[in-house]
Design a protein around this motif. Structure first.
Motif, PDB file in Angstrom:
ATOM      1  N   ILE A   1      -5.024  -2.238  -6.066  1.00 24.52           N
ATOM      2  CA  ILE A   1      -5.175  -1.849  -4.659  1.00 24.52           C
ATOM      3  C   ILE A   1      -4.745  -0.396  -4.473  1.00 24.52           C
ATOM      4  O   ILE A   1      -5.434   0.393  -3.836  1.00 24.52           O
ATOM      5  CB  ILE A   1      -4.349  -2.790  -3.750  1.00 24.52           C
ATOM      6  CG1 ILE A   1      -4.923  -4.200  -3.812  1.00 24.52           C
ATOM      7  CG2 ILE A   1      -4.336  -2.278  -2.318  1.00 24.52           C
ATOM      8  CD1 ILE A   1      -4.090  -5.232  -3.092  1.00 24.52           C
TER       9      ILE A   1
ATOM     10  N   ARG B   1     -10.234   6.279  -2.574  1.00 20.02           N
ATOM     11  CA  ARG B   1     -11.127   6.305  -1.420  1.00 20.02           C
ATOM     12  C   ARG B   1     -10.557   7.112  -0.270  1.00 20.02           C
ATOM     13  O   ARG B   1     -11.212   7.325   0.727  1.00 20.02           O
ATOM     14  CB  ARG B   1     -11.509   4.893  -0.990  1.00 20.02           C
ATOM     15  CG  ARG B   1     -10.401   4.134  -0.374  1.00 20.02           C
ATOM     16  CD  ARG B   1     -10.686   2.704  -0.150  1.00 20.02           C
ATOM     17  NE  ARG B   1      -9.668   2.305   0.818  1.00 20.02           N
ATOM     18  CZ  ARG B   1      -9.926   1.722   1.973  1.00 20.02           C
ATOM     19  NH1 ARG B   1     -11.136   1.411   2.305  1.00 20.02           N
ATOM     20  NH2 ARG B   1      -8.938   1.440   2.797  1.00 20.02           N
ATOM     21  N   LEU B   2      -9.290   7.565  -0.373  1.00 20.66           N
ATOM     22  CA  LEU B   2      -8.729   8.403   0.686  1.00 20.66           C
ATOM     23  C   LEU B   2      -9.236   9.824   0.524  1.00 20.66           C
ATOM     24  O   LEU B   2      -9.632  10.471   1.488  1.00 20.66           O
ATOM     25  CB  LEU B   2      -7.200   8.375   0.636  1.00 20.66           C
ATOM     26  CG  LEU B   2      -6.482   9.287   1.635  1.00 20.66           C
ATOM     27  CD1 LEU B   2      -6.775   8.851   3.061  1.00 20.66           C
ATOM     28  CD2 LEU B   2      -4.985   9.294   1.388  1.00 20.66           C
TER      29      LEU B   2
ATOM     30  N   THR C   1     -11.933   6.138   5.514  1.00 22.25           N
ATOM     31  CA  THR C   1     -10.531   5.814   5.280  1.00 22.25           C
ATOM     32  C   THR C   1      -9.658   6.346   6.411  1.00 22.25           C
ATOM     33  O   THR C   1      -8.738   5.669   6.886  1.00 22.25           O
ATOM     34  CB  THR C   1     -10.079   6.401   3.939  1.00 22.25           C
ATOM     35  OG1 THR C   1     -11.121   6.228   2.992  1.00 22.25           O
ATOM     36  CG2 THR C   1      -8.825   5.714   3.435  1.00 22.25           C
TER      37      THR C   1
ATOM     38  N   GLU D   1       0.856  -1.182   0.000  1.00 19.12           N
ATOM     39  CA  GLU D   1       0.000   0.000   0.000  1.00 19.12           C
ATOM     40  C   GLU D   1       0.886   1.223   0.000  1.00 19.12           C
ATOM     41  O   GLU D   1       1.965   1.223   0.576  1.00 19.12           O
ATOM     42  CB  GLU D   1      -0.919  -0.045   1.217  1.00 19.12           C
ATOM     43  CG  GLU D   1      -1.942  -1.146   1.056  1.00 19.12           C
ATOM     44  CD  GLU D   1      -3.064  -1.077   2.076  1.00 19.12           C
ATOM     45  OE1 GLU D   1      -3.353   0.046   2.551  1.00 19.12           O
ATOM     46  OE2 GLU D   1      -3.619  -2.134   2.386  1.00 19.12           O
TER      47      GLU D   1
ATOM     48  N   GLU E   1      -9.891   4.043   9.272  1.00 15.23           N
ATOM     49  CA  GLU E   1      -9.135   2.810   9.012  1.00 15.23           C
ATOM     50  C   GLU E   1      -7.638   2.997   9.183  1.00 15.23           C
ATOM     51  O   GLU E   1      -6.950   2.164   9.763  1.00 15.23           O
ATOM     52  CB  GLU E   1      -9.399   2.334   7.581  1.00 15.23           C
ATOM     53  CG  GLU E   1     -10.498   1.307   7.494  1.00 15.23           C
ATOM     54  CD  GLU E   1     -10.664   0.812   6.079  1.00 15.23           C
ATOM     55  OE1 GLU E   1     -11.800   0.730   5.643  1.00 15.23           O
ATOM     56  OE2 GLU E   1      -9.624   0.532   5.426  1.00 15.23           O
ATOM     57  N   ARG E   2      -7.146   4.102   8.648  1.00 11.54           N
ATOM     58  CA  ARG E   2      -5.702   4.331   8.700  1.00 11.54           C
ATOM     59  C   ARG E   2      -5.213   4.531  10.130  1.00 11.54           C
ATOM     60  O   ARG E   2      -4.162   4.056  10.515  1.00 11.54           O
ATOM     61  CB  ARG E   2      -5.320   5.584   7.891  1.00 11.54           C
ATOM     62  CG  ARG E   2      -5.579   5.461   6.423  1.00 11.54           C
ATOM     63  CD  ARG E   2      -4.518   4.570   5.771  1.00 11.54           C
ATOM     64  NE  ARG E   2      -5.052   4.017   4.533  1.00 11.54           N
ATOM     65  CZ  ARG E   2      -5.051   4.663   3.372  1.00 11.54           C
ATOM     66  NH1 ARG E   2      -4.521   5.851   3.297  1.00 11.54           N
ATOM     67  NH2 ARG E   2      -5.576   4.119   2.309  1.00 11.54           N
TER      68      ARG E   2
ATOM     69  N   ASP F   1      -7.217   2.565  -3.436  1.00 10.98           N
ATOM     70  CA  ASP F   1      -6.978   3.150  -2.120  1.00 10.98           C
ATOM     71  C   ASP F   1      -6.871   4.667  -2.200  1.00 10.98           C
ATOM     72  O   ASP F   1      -7.402   5.388  -1.349  1.00 10.98           O
ATOM     73  CB  ASP F   1      -5.691   2.545  -1.541  1.00 10.98           C
ATOM     74  CG  ASP F   1      -5.612   2.740  -0.049  1.00 10.98           C
ATOM     75  OD1 ASP F   1      -6.658   2.560   0.609  1.00 10.98           O
ATOM     76  OD2 ASP F   1      -4.527   3.094   0.448  1.00 10.98           O
TER      77      ASP F   1
END
Lengths: 219, 472
Positions: free
Chosen positions: B270, B277-278, A171, A103, A174-175, B274
């Motif tokens: 991914i 959606r941030l 988000t 990620e 989550e982070r 990601d």
């Protein structure tokens, strides 16, 4: 500003990393094969190299042998996840080894760690009158230390790193909390409120309608 | 116990026992013969002495003299003196075993004499007197109503000493022979067991992993045979291990390539998802991200489909049936034309019936044609030729495209191998097409032959078996 070289043969991945690096405020260049990378390394200076292993022309290991004497920090970025591959990479002198799929946040955090090890990274983020020390995990405002809980600190760091960007509530949760968002934003909202109060940033940490929060500071 | 030691011990024991039995038998035979001879001689001598005594006494009687024990004793004395240096050992007894005269050796007891007295000269007894061994004989005489017994003793010591001497000689000989045979058999066993030792060393080395170890024993006996079988076995093991290692290597390469192929699109998907959606992003950025996610997902989908094909091909054996090539190429043309776009497909094929699994064969040719199209032919054509050859049918797919570099020709059949990666990606390739073709070719018991010139084009050929069972 730290300059980072991305050596990766997939343009999709290159653009992804670029987006992440741009957001975090790094300067970057990229090479799509080993030979081009060697050319760039010869002619320019970099603070860090993100290196794929399976590359056309010259592979990552060969390139590593070329880079090693120049003492440029290297992070391997590869699909080869076997322990033997990791050991080989690290033995060759790489500073870290990230296995795909990764990620972007994780990549950025690891880049920061490596740069810090080489004293190349700023360990502080200064936002107007507030100074955040990432390593000491302390926050100082107008010379006075502000006491924050670990979660509050993580939340502030997340907002500071994405300053002037609206972040989705889910988000963000989550982070910071590291668990899946279950629809209840109360915890997050409470922490935001406390941050605003402790830092007197009621006007700076803004609520963005239907999205989440945004830290608005002077760029 | 070592085999050589066993051999030495066994043979030595057998030699010693057999030799001893033989020697003993021979000595005994010798002894018996001399004994027999001596007995015969002594019996004759005794008979002579008896007659001499009898006739002498009869002479007295006929001369009118009186028969007295004194006369007997006197005659006995005379008789014993005849031999001169060597005195005759005789004794004379009355009927009731009263000694009249005797110069029998001192050691002789009366036992033997008494024993033989009963037998009247036919039998004898051996008896020891001091160091000497005597043979005692006796006879009953009736001289004009004067019954007497005469006994003689003969020295037999020499017969026995001769036997003992022979036995001693034999023992020494036996010892020497055993020693010699021990040495000879020891050397022989060393010679015999040397190849066995060699075999043993070789098998130990092989057990430790030195699979290329061989014995190279060339003798024509059983051990030579065993060694040759052993070498053959070692060769088989070495080949098998090499094959296993090659298969393992292939598998590792496959997994490594596979994980690379799958992880790269996954990272992109991914990562972009990601980012989206941030934080809300600009319309065109969003479109770009969505595009990446779409194309990378497509890549994954293509990859999984091809992989499934490959796996299915590896599992089932193909059932080959008669296939009419005219119909095959007609169908192919119909299927391929829409996909080829500006490229034209030119088919020149002789009609024949081949043995094939039609769907798989179709897939094989289709893959080859699609590859030819990707090579970007200069004249905008892909050619398929079908020619009848002796017992077989040759299919050849040719293009005048970019060609394949010589050094890469050997690797193009490997799964996930791409000559030009970015170009293959752009065409949506996963690097599995030729691996699938190769599998199909294997199922048809044939091989793909590539001929390519960089910048000039590529041609792929393979042979199919013709069906010869009459009408299709």
């Amino acid at each position: 500003m730290n300059r980072i070289l991305i050596v990766e043969d997939e343009i999709a991945i290159v653009e992804l990393i670029q987006a992440g690096l741009a957001k975090a405020g790094y300067a970057y260049e990229y090479a799509l094969d080993g030979a081009a990378a060697a050319d760039l390394i010869e002619h320019r200076e970099y603070d860090l190299i993100l290196l794929d292993i399976m590359l056309p022309k010259l592979d990552g290991y060969e390139l590593m042998e070329y880079i090693e004497p120049q003492r440029i920090p290297v992070i391997f970025l590869t699909a080869r996840g076997a322990t033997s591959d990791k050991v080989k990479g690290l033995r060759m002198g790489a500073d870290d080894y990230i296995v795909k799929p990764f990620e972007v946040d994780e990549l950025l955090a690891r880049i920061e760690t490596v740069l810090r090890r080489y004293n190349k990274s700023q360990t502080q983020i200064v936002l107007e009158d507030v100074t955040i020390d990432i390593e000491a995990r302390s926050v100082v405002k107008d010379g006075a230390v502000i006491e924050l809980t670990p979660k509050e600190f993580d939340l502030l760091l997340m907002l500071a790193r994405n300053k002037n960007t609206a972040l989705y509530r889910e988000t963000l949760f989550e982070r910071v909390w590291g668990e899946e968002f279950m629809g209840n934003t109360r915890t997050l909202d409470l922490h935001i409120q406390r941050l605003r109060k402790k830092l007197s940033w009621q006007d700076k940490i803004k609520t963005v309608y239907r999205i989440g929060y945004k830290l608005e500071v002077e760029p | 116990m070592r085999f050589s030691l066993k051999l030495v011990l066994c043979t030595t024991v057998i030699t010693a026992v057999l030799f001893s039995i033989c020697g003993t038998l021979m000595v005994k035979e010798n002894f018996d013969r001399s004994m027999e001879l001596a007995v015969k001689q002594n019996v004759d001598q005794h008979t002579l002495e008896r007659y001499a005594l009898e006739s002498n006494m009869l002479g007295y009687i006929l001369g009118g003299e009186e028969f007295t024990d004194e006369k007997l004793a006197e005659y006995g004395y005379r008789l014993s003196g005849y031999a001169g240096t060597k005195a005759q050992r005789i004794a004379i007894y009355t009927e009731d075993r009263q000694e009249i005269f005797s110069n029998l050796p001192k050691g002789l007891t009366g036992e033997a004499v008494a024993g033989v007295l009963r037998t009247n000269g036919d039998d004898y007894q051996l008896e020891k007197a001091g160091q000497e061994i005597y043979m005692v004989l006796a006879s009953y005489l009736n001289i004009e109503n004067h019954p007497v017994y005469v006994a003689s003793a003969y020295n037999m010591t020499s017969v026995f000493t001769e036997r003992d001497r022979q036995l001693r000689t034999f023992l020494v000989l036996n010892g020497i022979i055993i020693a010699i045979s021990l040495l000879a058999i020891f050397l022989l066993s060393m010679l015999l067991t040397a190849p066995i030792k060699k075999l043993n060393t070789a098998s130990r080395k092989i057990a430790k992993g030195a699979y290329s170890e061989r014995t190279h024993i060339q003798s024509q006996d059983e051990i030579g045979e065993l060694s040759r079988s052993f070498d053959q076995m070692a060769q088989a093991v070495e080949d098998k291990i090499a094959a296993l290692n090659a298969a393992l290597k292939q598998r590792e390469d496959f997994i490594s390539s596979f994980s690379h192929e799958i992880k790269t699109p996954m990272t992109a998907i991914i990562g972009y998802a990601d980012m989206m959606r941030l934080t809300p992003c600009e319309k065109d950025t969003q479109l770009k991200y969505a595009n990446y996610i779409y194309t990378e997902s497509k890549r994954l989908e293509e990859l999984s489909r091809k992989l499934m094909d490959l796996m299915a091909l590896s599992e089932e054996p193909a059932v080959l049936e008669p296939v009419d090539t005219g119909l095959l190429f007609y169908r192919l043309k119909k299927q391929l034309e829409p996909a080829l776009g500006e490229i034209t497909l030119e088919i020149e094929a002789e009609d024949a019936t081949v043995l094939a699994e039609e769907t798989l064969l179709n897939c094989l040719i289709r893959n080859l044609v699609v590859n030819a199209k990707k090579a970007d032919p200069k004249d905008g054509q892909v050619r398929i030729r079908g020619t009848i050859e002796e017992g077989s049918y040759r299919i050849c797919v040719t293009d005048k495209g970019c060609g394949i570099p010589k050094e890469k020709l050997s690797r193009i059949l490997e799964p996930f191998y791409m000559v030009n990666k970015s170009r293959a990606r752009a065409c949506g390739g996963a690097g599995l097409g030729l691996a699938i073709c190769q599998k199909i070719a294997e199922l048809h018991d044939t091989e793909l032959e590539f001929e390519s010139e960089l910048g000039e084009g590529t041609s792929v050929r393979f042979l199919l078996k013709r069906w010869e069972g009459g009408e299709a």
